[in-house]
Design a protein around this motif. Sequence first.
Motif, PDB file in Angstrom:
ATOM      1  N   GLN A 518     -57.695 -14.437  21.705  1.00  0.00           N
ATOM      2  CA  GLN A 518     -57.893 -13.603  20.435  1.00  0.00           C
ATOM      3  C   GLN A 518     -58.593 -14.200  18.896  1.00  0.00           C
ATOM      4  O   GLN A 518     -58.564 -13.500  18.315  1.00  0.00           O
ATOM      5  CB  GLN A 518     -56.429 -13.762  20.060  1.00  0.00           C
ATOM      6  N   GLU A 519     -59.020 -15.284  19.195  1.00  0.00           N
ATOM      7  CA  GLU A 519     -59.671 -16.203  18.313  1.00  0.00           C
ATOM      8  C   GLU A 519     -61.126 -15.928  18.865  1.00  0.00           C
ATOM      9  O   GLU A 519     -61.597 -16.479  17.491  1.00  0.00           O
ATOM     10  CB  GLU A 519     -58.653 -17.376  17.442  1.00  0.00           C
ATOM     11  N   ASN A 520     -61.715 -15.113  19.408  1.00  0.00           N
ATOM     12  CA  ASN A 520     -62.832 -14.742  20.097  1.00  0.00           C
ATOM     13  C   ASN A 520     -63.389 -16.208  20.737  1.00  0.00           C
ATOM     14  O   ASN A 520     -65.111 -16.683  20.363  1.00  0.00           O
ATOM     15  CB  ASN A 520     -63.740 -15.264  18.384  1.00  0.00           C
ATOM     16  N   PHE A 521     -62.812 -17.348  20.963  1.00  0.00           N
ATOM     17  CA  PHE A 521     -63.569 -18.939  21.816  1.00  0.00           C
ATOM     18  C   PHE A 521     -63.515 -17.840  23.145  1.00  0.00           C
ATOM     19  O   PHE A 521     -62.830 -18.070  24.555  1.00  0.00           O
ATOM     20  CB  PHE A 521     -61.983 -19.966  22.419  1.00  0.00           C
ATOM     21  N   HIS A 526     -66.892 -21.328  25.017  1.00  0.00           N
ATOM     22  CA  HIS A 526     -65.708 -22.188  23.825  1.00  0.00           C
ATOM     23  C   HIS A 526     -63.951 -22.171  24.295  1.00  0.00           C
ATOM     24  O   HIS A 526     -63.514 -22.712  23.419  1.00  0.00           O
ATOM     25  CB  HIS A 526     -65.727 -20.808  23.369  1.00  0.00           C
ATOM     26  N   TYR A 530     -62.342 -25.696  23.577  1.00  0.00           N
ATOM     27  CA  TYR A 530     -61.165 -24.739  22.027  1.00  0.00           C
ATOM     28  C   TYR A 530     -59.883 -25.258  22.833  1.00  0.00           C
ATOM     29  O   TYR A 530     -58.778 -25.783  22.390  1.00  0.00           O
ATOM     30  CB  TYR A 530     -61.112 -22.767  22.561  1.00  0.00           C
TER      31      TYR A 530
END
Lengths: 983, 416, 95, 186
Positions: A518-521, A526, A530
Amino acid sequence: MTSPNRLNGGLIDRDQPLNFIFDGRQYSGFKGDTLASALLANNVRLMGRSFKYHRPRGPMTAGSEEPNALVELRTGARHEPNTRATTAELFEGLTAKSQNRWPSLKWDAMAINDRLSSFLTAGFYYKTFMWPTSFWEKVYEPIIRKAAGLGTLSHQPDPDNYDKGYLHCDVLIIGAGPAGLAAALTAGNSGASVILADEDYLLGGRLNSETHTIGDESGADWAAQTVAELQTMPNVRVMNRSTVIGSFDHGVYGVVERVSDHRPKPLTGKPRQILWRVYSKHAILSAGATERPIVFENNDRPGIMLASAMRSYANRWAVTPGKALAVFTNNDDGHKTAVDLTTLGVRVTVIDSRENAPSSGSYETIAGGRITNTAGRLGLTHVEVTTTSCTIRSLEVQGLGVSGGWNPNVQLTCHQRGRPQWDEALSAFVPGGVLPKGLVPAGAANGVFSTQWALRSGQQAATEVLGHLGKKSETIAFPEAEDAPAKIEPFWHVQGAKRAWVDQQNDVTAKDITLAHQENFVSVEHLKRYTTLGMATDQGKTSNIAGLAIMAEVSGKNIPEVGTTMFRPPYTPTAIGAFAGRSRDEHFRPVRKTPSHFWAEEQGAVFVEVGMWLRAQWFPRAGETHWRQSVDREVLQTRNSVGVCDVTTLGKIDVQGDDAAEFLNKVYCNGFAKLAVGKTRYGLMLREDGVAMDDGTAARLAEDHFVVTTTTANAIGVYRHMEFVRQCLFPDMNVQLISTTEAWAQYAVAGPNSRKLLQKIVDPEFPIDNEAFPFMACSEITVRGGLRARLFRISFSGELAYEIAVPTRYGDALMRCLMKEGEEFDVVPYGTEALGVMRIEKGHAAGNELNGTTTALNLGMGRMVSKKKDSIGSTLSEREGLNEDDALKLVGFKPVDLANPVPAGAHLMTKGSPVDAKHDQGYVTSACYSPNLGHHIGIGYLKSGDTRKGEIVRLVSPLTNVDHDVEVVSAHFIDPEGERLRA
Amino acid sequence: MRYSGFRVIKEALTGHRGWGPAWRDIDPKSSYDYIIIGGGGHGLATAYYLAKEFGKSRVAVLEKDWIGGGNVGRNTTIIRSNYLLDGNEPFYEFSLKLWEGLEQELNYNAMVSQRGILNLIHSDAQRDAFIRRGNAMILNGADAELLSTEQILKSYPFLNVDNARFPIMGGLAQHRGGTVRHDAVAWGYARGADQRGVDIIQNCEVTGFKIENGRCLGVDTTRGFIGAQKVGACVAGSSSRLMAKASMRLPIETHVLQAFVSEGIKPLLPGVITFGAGHFYCSQSDKGGLVFGGDIDGYNSYAQRGNLPVIEDVCEGGMAILPMLGRARLLRSWGGVMDMSMDGSPIIDRTHVDGLYFNGGWCYGGFKATPASGFAYAHLLATDTPHQTATAYRFDRFATGRMIDEKGMGNQPNLH
Amino acid sequence: MLINHPILGPRDASEFVYLGDANLIHRPDWQAEDALAQFTKYGYLRDNPAGEHRELWFHEQGDRSWLIVTRNTLTHEISKVEMARDVASAEGRSK
Amino acid sequence: MPNLQAITPLGNKEPVTETYGPVTLTEITDIALASVSARLGREQDTAAALEAFLGTPPPGAAEHCGNNLSAFWMGPDQWMIEAPFETHEDLAARLAGTSPNAYSVTEQTDAWCRFDLKGPSLSDLFERLCAADTHAFTGGEAVRTSIEHLGCFVLCRTQNHFSVIGPRSSAGSLYHALVTAFRSVF
């Protein structure tokens, strides 16, 4: 003591019971047990706490990939955190403690984090703890740090030894399961030199954990016999407890052998572990496969483990986590656990996610079922099964085996940055891309899962390798063995689960992965960074694939599109001590001792490290309470009469050949061609960039023979540089080089009485009066009745001085002789401190001045750089930036208030200017108290220093709170005209 | 979206449905005013400061892979400004000051932790050199303190002083030095730049420069040509490969540096510690892992991996000062490619091509420079004049003989 | 890493000391008109290729030969090892 | 000869002899050493002169040969000559006089310390000490390699007799490495 969970059979030795202690309680197990199997036998399932939420955990595996059952093993200085209970071999008196919990494993206050988990999602810390600024270091971080970490280190030196070794072989076989054993037999029979290494103490791999037969024998028996046969072959080295930790360039592998970890402590003189560097022509990766879990809600309770681990505990260690078990599987392999445990009298229910699951008469199978929750705070009590018809059943069980398929152990194929490939049929990554050169994967590590085919695969790999080696191989007819196809229907996680663990140690849940998306990781790197997925001590062995699968699902990609992860050495976490080996404490690096060392020890000398050398720093005498007293005495006595200092540590290089002089013309910026035989000259050597590299002297012993000296620190580098100049730049120069640093004991004999002293030692046929042997003379002589020696009339102290050299073995005797013969002159031995004082008084540059940024110009030797010839560094030394008008120049400093010191490292400011970097005028390089002048002096670099003599400048050292005035003077404080040394 | 403790609580209570992407994934436009090549820490910081400090809005960062995947994603997380030479020290001190305000600046907790860095001293000559250095730091406005062995043992009581091969004779401390959560630096700058309109374009590799009449007009990429007024290269270890496309040879070699992390252990090391007689430096992450490293392997390499002898050498150094480490386990090693320059100091300069700029040569000290490098590079790109702390980082310093050689090793990159 | 020494066969790279680009044997003529420019290039500019690289290694813990090793900087694969002195001679370097 | 008392590299009057399990370790001090490097263009003359001196052609790369007078290879066209100290303390001078200007000679006697190991299974010891493949040695090998950070020559005289020749100043460190390896192996 009863062991409620112990079954019949197994590969443990029931004749050898062993007592051990876990968290203060005494238990017993048997030889052959691991700590985990012995605890399970005693019905202890709770062995650890997770990293973040402090969730209660038991063993998930039966091997080195264990993420949960980590304990602190042993006590005192041998205390060892994060030890996998699943691989710790039981020994009598073993003591272990649970870790990362307070006050106890059952009641852990930090488990509050579990209650707060909805606030502590992936990356939450990046979004908060920012106010107020100073609170991060002072408040938040200390709390976080204290809560984080796993076990503790002892804070005491590790008392055990570690060793290193080097092995060479044609074939390194990594892993001694069926494929590895078949490969070893094939290669061994061919006569190739073979190393077979396995991390386990019992060789055989899965054969020891399965009920498979090979021909008429059990797999374990076949393995034992095969190992015995291999051990009789002189060309085969069988290494158990030996983990291949890394694959490096050109067939080099690191192997760590745990020699003593199965003992309370190592036997006398024996190492705890050995790091072997194996040079292999080829390698066969037969490291097997690791089972992977399925992700579902509350899938982390003690008692929940991989189905294959459950089978290992039952078949190899005769242990079950309880009397009623369940298995959750998406493939046929899970059913093996049910069959084996049922045979051993344990009730098993299989939940198979496949609707067409095979059924069996001996245990119940719930086809198409899913586990949707579990219960049991400190140990599994129930599992909740949702069937295809969406009815929910609760099963009362103490153990749950989970099988999500198998991942080939491809790690070593990735150590040289090869990427594995996705195999759709196996739903797994298999070795692919560019493998390390010479490495051939075989058996389960190559996705070949049945025993029958693993044997063949091992043999094939060996045959391939032997072909490359030009050796003949015979095909061995292995007996029939298990040959079940790997039937799997990918099923990664039970959807909708609230909290389902993907990385059990780091507490990464399926929801964390969704949040990362959802947070583009999204990229796998990533995701990993993350969420910390795969960063635990199992290096993602039990978590990576499920994490990738869930990311694939939420991002609408397939698994290989999401990416693969990179495996890097070591294969399993490895004791840092093993990498250090014997190089520790006082043996961290070799010691170099001077020829007079043993004599100096007798004199009570204080020693100092100079590079690898130990040199006498000063020689305290009775009644001297401060080092300065000794040093002042040594200096004064030398300048007033005579002193002797061991200068053997200076590098000595023998330069011979018809072009020897021409060669020195190249490496020194000043000229040597015209130096007469029997003369010595100071030489300054530049780097090609025009900066001073080293200085020393060259003595011409013959037309075609020089002895060159270097500074102690640069001896090795200068020799290498000279070989470069000889071999690579001027290959036709007829010149030969060899180091003779250690061949000669060389002593400086300095002071007005030095000649008189030497005249008592040098054989009379060699006159050394000023006429016969003037300043800068050199000669081969004899001393003390015919001992060959060399004499150089050179002076670092500025006094009438000589350096005398004899073969090293006589160095000790020569020093004693000089001391005895010098008694009448009150001769004094002096150390490096007095040497330093005298050279500063004389303004001679040394290491502090030749600091790698200074040029001949800075040193006040700009005119030495000959423009008439080509020498290394002469061209680039002409660059404008190295020849600026206000260039730094070497000068001396004298305190205006003579009581003040002149500390080295202090900076210089023009009087009246601001004190800051912009107005910096230079710095003091070397300083001392001059007993001859009665005050401190220093030398150093000052902008345009040569034109500023007499100026008062401000000396500042804010670091050491010094700020006073000094006068700029000549660096030659003593005898500036050089009358003494020519006397 | 602004991050805060309040927001974390609110999201926790509503199922975390409100968190948006940290930065947008977008397609490149046909042209920009500024193109930064390289989505590492320095490139992202450059874009951020171009937007924030210089008001530039048409800015793109082109990353061939995924952002933060270079050295900002693989380093030992140390920040410090304990440099000796005037060409360097003001720049690194500027960087340290930017670190000190970074979290508020970015509204992103990169865990800047000023736990101090300590360089151990093992000889008189080393002490002289460290005093000179400490003084240079103070004269440049940084902090430095000379510690005695007794003072050091208060914080590090377990250091080997009893039977050490090289005695510990004190240390030079910089208390404002420390560590930073390295990945978060890239993400924080990316998020900040994105919020200011910078386009961050991943998986977009530059394959060539369009140079006409000595002027760079844009770049060819795997996603097509993108025009630009100014192009800034910022690709660290890949610098030589990239600039070769503009027919440049650089004073740079690419080398591999390995680094290591141990299994997590409870708090042990309060700060960063550097062994001055061997190749070893170490700190402890907030997770508990000991993060350590040593020297580069020493040969040119783009392979992002090293070899066993250096692992052994580094662990020997560790055991020499912390003999308890024998019973800690090395969990993971990794290798990064380093743009080792000829004097050990970086370059932030224009090139012989108009509109093409270069930032590189960071050796293995690039991480701590991230904020200042970004700021100074943005300054150069926006104003065509060097930032006042970066005036010495010129290409022509080798021709003019004005090297900035901290270690005094000369033109041999693997010794810096 | 192993270096296949032309005389001694494969030896561990840790016995060697690395210098760098083999072009360092191409030391310019000090009397050339643009000697300073040539020496600057020689001293400071490098191809630094990602791929095949000719480089100088010194067998410090061995026979003290300088070698020119052709090694791929992406894979570390070594395709050729020569005695630097022979190469220098063959290229016409003399005294 | 001179009235100066020599000491051994380990600092004693007499060399050390010790036994570890089946192996004897002896500090050797009664051998004189000199290096010989052929001058350019005089390689043949050097080989001939050495053959005359040794009674055997000089050894090839990474080899040694000879008995009372022996030699081992150090580098291209470079050898170390070994001779009994008792009779050849002036070895370098003698060699230099043999064939002037054909080669360069340098006295090396006291640049080195030497430990001889005699007994079975010596390669089990050496595999802990250096990267040389001593299991493959049969006698006649001479390898320069590194032992515990020290540049050393390892000579296999026979499979049951090895010499380790290391820098004299570090004799103590080399001795410690050998003894530690002994305890670890035997």
